[in-house]
Design a protein around this motif. Sequence first.
Motif, PDB file in Angstrom:
ATOM      1  N   GLU A  64       0.615  -1.215  -0.104  1.00  0.00           N
ATOM      2  CA  GLU A  64       0.084   0.051  -0.021  1.00  0.00           C
ATOM      3  C   GLU A  64       0.839   1.190   0.018  1.00  0.00           C
ATOM      4  O   GLU A  64       0.370   2.341  -0.560  1.00  0.00           O
ATOM      5  N   ARG A  65       2.202   1.354   0.407  1.00  0.00           N
ATOM      6  CA  ARG A  65       2.882   2.294   0.301  1.00  0.00           C
ATOM      7  C   ARG A  65       3.725   2.457  -1.042  1.00  0.00           C
ATOM      8  O   ARG A  65       4.712   3.108  -1.037  1.00  0.00           O
ATOM      9  N   GLU A  67       5.644   0.183  -2.405  1.00  0.00           N
ATOM     10  CA  GLU A  67       7.227  -0.227  -2.441  1.00  0.00           C
ATOM     11  C   GLU A  67       7.243  -1.726  -2.894  1.00  0.00           C
ATOM     12  O   GLU A  67       6.063  -2.669  -2.694  1.00  0.00           O
TER      13      GLU A  67
END
Length: 192
Positions: A64-65, A67
């Motif tokens: 979700e970030r 990454e």
Amino acid sequence: RDDVDRIAWWLDVEEVSSRWFGHYGCGDPIHRGYDPRHMLEASDLEWESVFSDPHRLIYSIFNEREEHIGECQVILDNEGGAELSLLIGRKDLWHRGYGTSTVMALLDKTFEEFGLSRTWVSVPEDNDPALGLFKKLGFAQQATRELCRRPDGVAIDTRILGMDSDRHHVRKPSVSEGRRSQTPVVTISGLP
């Protein structure tokens, strides 16, 4: 290329590589479809031929970030089916639902978008978390085959688990049809 570089580093870790397609006990880690270390130096033409192959769809997995945390593949067999593969390379994110979410997205893609009739996975027999994941999602064991032999002659087997489109559609709730999911809802209440 940054994603492929990370995959090459992840596969240098025995615990990670043994959960993908290969096993250090049988030699170098295996990565199907391409060698990540080689691809880092590949020409643009070779890169394009590997990552634009219409029979092998390779996707990076992001959290979700945003990454990069892994890779998955859909390998089409030209007979209405596909083999799925999944690697969450970031060990710190294992057992957090990323594998489950990825497989569910791949099942939707293969059965609903591509209209395939079956999918399967090949999981080393000692990868209990992956076997549990696929069984939880409705895959059934279909066969066992030898993956490789360790230098001492002991075989390491892989289990082939499969799912057909009918099984997927029964498990998946359809809001438009007003059907409820076949998965039961469990509520726990009371004092801890």
